[in-house]
Write a protein that holds these residues in place. Structure first.
Motif, PDB file in Angstrom:
ATOM      1  N   HIS A  58      28.347  40.735  28.686  1.00  0.00           N
ATOM      2  CA  HIS A  58      29.620  40.898  29.371  1.00  0.00           C
ATOM      3  C   HIS A  58      29.710  42.262  30.049  1.00  0.00           C
ATOM      4  CE1 HIS A  58      31.978  37.288  28.359  1.00  0.00           C
ATOM      5  NE2 HIS A  58      31.219  37.239  27.290  1.00  0.00           N
ATOM      6  N   ASP A  62      30.134  42.834  34.078  1.00  0.00           N
ATOM      7  CA  ASP A  62      31.196  43.666  34.668  1.00  0.00           C
ATOM      8  C   ASP A  62      30.615  44.677  35.653  1.00  0.00           C
ATOM      9  OD1 ASP A  62      33.144  42.393  33.259  1.00  0.00           O
ATOM     10  OD2 ASP A  62      33.387  43.956  31.728  1.00  0.00           O
ATOM     11  N   ILE A 111      30.712  31.665  31.183  1.00  0.00           N
ATOM     12  CA  ILE A 111      31.311  32.373  30.057  1.00  0.00           C
ATOM     13  C   ILE A 111      32.445  31.556  29.444  1.00  0.00           C
ATOM     14  CG2 ILE A 111      32.764  34.363  29.445  1.00  0.00           C
ATOM     15  CD1 ILE A 111      31.144  36.026  31.374  1.00  0.00           C
ATOM     16  N   VAL A 121      35.546  35.524  23.508  1.00  0.00           N
ATOM     17  CA  VAL A 121      36.166  35.957  24.760  1.00  0.00           C
ATOM     18  C   VAL A 121      37.340  36.889  24.515  1.00  0.00           C
ATOM     19  CG1 VAL A 121      37.412  35.174  26.808  1.00  0.00           C
ATOM     20  CG2 VAL A 121      35.385  33.941  26.048  1.00  0.00           C
ATOM     21  N   LEU A 124      36.542  40.532  23.954  1.00  0.00           N
ATOM     22  CA  LEU A 124      35.815  41.270  24.974  1.00  0.00           C
ATOM     23  C   LEU A 124      36.767  42.021  25.883  1.00  0.00           C
ATOM     24  CD1 LEU A 124      33.154  38.575  25.792  1.00  0.00           C
ATOM     25  CD2 LEU A 124      32.863  40.601  24.381  1.00  0.00           C
ATOM     26  N   ILE A 131      38.495  36.803  34.262  1.00  0.00           N
ATOM     27  CA  ILE A 131      37.211  36.157  34.537  1.00  0.00           C
ATOM     28  C   ILE A 131      37.382  35.044  35.569  1.00  0.00           C
ATOM     29  CG2 ILE A 131      35.389  34.741  33.516  1.00  0.00           C
ATOM     30  CD1 ILE A 131      35.815  36.365  30.918  1.00  0.00           C
TER      31      ILE A 131
END
Length: 508
Positions: A58, A62, A111, A121, A124, A131
């Motif tokens: 993740h 990003d 994801i 999720v 995070l 997302i």
């Protein structure tokens, strides 16, 4: 910054471990845009086979997202004046950028749909709405680039855009802007739909950026409907399961028993009508700042008029098309057309060669065969004549370029609308100018039942709205000198304007 270049896949760096990828992403972006795009894509692909925790993946995603958005922003300005078809080097950069955008969007969608990571999720850094917003935005950028280069959308992009919005609706995340963003997922999706409904092939790259800006600012004025309501004139439908954009109800009905999503552009079209009225009246009281600055230009107002029609009152095709396959010679631009009609001053061999692929009573579709096409632009006038026509000043037809498509550097198609079966070269004598400065224009004679008055084709911006009377020198069989005035502005593009004109009667 040096000129960006494309880097073939075989020269891309070998895959790195997750730590090395994170270290590379901490370095400044490369000055070579082709290398930057290729490396970013390579790191995305490498993550699929790299051992790493969900948190690391993740984090890398990003960082790659931030670098990718910056890289694509460096590319898009170069598309404004590139012309069609794109040079190979620029086409390679476009391909790399679109592949990166698609791959990144699909990673974000994975994801959310990966059941193994679903429970992670919430812990995070980026929540689900962020997302989904990113995926929707990346797909929109992919489709915008396709529009800017007059190329069809890649396979699967529209299906992914529809699916992203459907996921947001299922989770109730479509309506509010996620943290750190300025628009909602629904607005990103709506602005994507609006760009496609505007018939992007009929606009230049600069005009399309203006349209995309309007769609982004006012996508919330698009109304999604639970059922069809034919009281709306700007009514469109989407089949979410198909890889295609929205379709105007006026052009085609949805297949029977197909669950479709309806939306209306009426509210946006009415808003633009009010804004256009404000611009044309010279008033600044009713919020013209809600539109980009380009709206105040002649070209901007012309685009607004067409958007009002495309979004608020889409029309059926007037005539059926017939397939053809004969060659024609084409010259682009008002000056060359006036020269060809005037005599042999311009060599016919300087034109480009095209194939007519289909035709209707009001226009043609053409495919480029040979010769330069760099001067060709949507909204310009062209001279057209079959190659088997006898040489000489006769036989040239005046047309205007309505759309252009280019799938690769060797391919270019255009659509032409016939302005008149016959055009006459003319010169405008404006007060205060010497004879050498008198601009060349075209006169389109009246056609009973179609065009009741003569029309005048001029370069864009030549005649102000309050021009009044002026002298027109028309080259028919003999030179005719007329005092005329414009009665209405019938057509306005970035290149030309077409006015209806009336001859002023001379007193006895």
């Amino acid at each position: 910054m040096s000129e960006p270049s494309s880097v073939p896949p075989e020269t891309a760096p070998p895959p790195l471990g997750i730590t090395a990828i994170i270290e590379w992403l901490g370095l400044p972006p490369s000055g070579d845009l082709g290398q930057e795009l290729t490396t970013l894509k390579g790191h995305l692909l490498a993550m699929e086979d790299t051992a790493a925790s969900a948190q690391q993946r993740h984090r890398v995603l990003d960082l790659i997202h931030a670098r990718s958005v910056t890289a694509v922003a460096r590319l898009t300005p170069s598309l404004d004046e590139a012309g069609l078809p794109l040079p190979r080097k620029l086409r390679a950069l476009v391909k790399s950028a679109q592949e990166l955008l698609e791959l990144l969007a699909r990673n974000f969608l994975t994801i959310l749909q990966d059941q193994v990571d679903e429970h992670l999720v919430k812990g995070l850094r980026q929540p689900q709405d962020v997302i989904l917003w990113r995926a929707q935005y990346l797909l929109k950028q992919h489709l915008l680039i396709s529009a800017l280069v007059a190329s069809p959308a890649a396979v699967g992009i529209w299906e992914a855009a529809h699916r992203t919005y459907a996921l947001a609706r299922e989770r109730g995340l479509q309506g509010q802007p996620p943290e750190g963003t300025a628009s909602s997922i629904e607005n990103e999706y709506a602005s994507t739909l609006l760009l496609a409904c505007a018939q992007p092939a009929s606009f230049s790259a600069r005009e399309l950026e203006f349209i995309a800006d309007i769609a982004q600012r006012h996508g919330h004025r698009l109304e999604f409907l639970s059922i069809t309501d034919e009281r709306h004139r700007g009514l469109f439908w989407i089949d979410p399961n198909r890889d295609s954009p929205a379709v105007a109800l006026a052009r085609r009905l949805p297949p029977p028993e197909t669950p479709v999503l309806w939306f209306s552009c009426d509210q946006l079209a009415h808003f633009l009508e009010r804004q256009l009225h404000t611009l044309e009246s010279g008033s600044q009281r009713t919020g013209t700042s809600e539109l980009p600055e380009f709206a105040a230009t002649l070209s901007g107002r012309s685009v607004l008029r067409r958007l009002i029609r495309f979004w608020g009152n889409p029309a059926r095709r007037r005539f059926p098309r017939r397939r053809q396959s004969y060659r024609v010679t084409l010259h682009a631009g008002l000056e060359p057309l006036a020269g060809l009609l005037r005599g042999p001053a311009l060599e016919e061999g300087e034109g480009s060669s095209w194939m007519i692929t289909n035709e209707s009573p009001d226009g043609y579709a053409l495919m480029h065969l040979a010769g330069t096409s760099e001067k060709l632009e949507v909204g310009d006038v062209v001279a057209l004549k079959p190659e088997n026509h006898p040489p000489g000043r006769g036989g040239w037809q005046a047309c205007i370029v309505r759309w252009a498509l280019s799938e690769n550097p060797e391919h270019l198609e255009i659509g032409l609308q016939i302005l008149a079966p016959k055009a006459l070269p003319a010169t405008i004598a404006l007060p205060g100018e010497n004879a050498s400065a008198h601009p060349h224009v075209l006169v389109l004679p009246a056609v009973p039942g179609l065009r009741p008055n003569d029309s005048l084709v001029t370069p864009a911006g030549l005649l102000p709205a309050d021009q009044g009377r002026f002298v027109l020198l028309v080259e028919r069989d003999n030179l005719e000198i007329k005092e005329v005035r414009t009665t209405s502005l019938d057509e306005q593009t970035a290149r030309v304007e077409i006015f209806s004109i009336a001859v002023e009667e001379q007193p006895d």
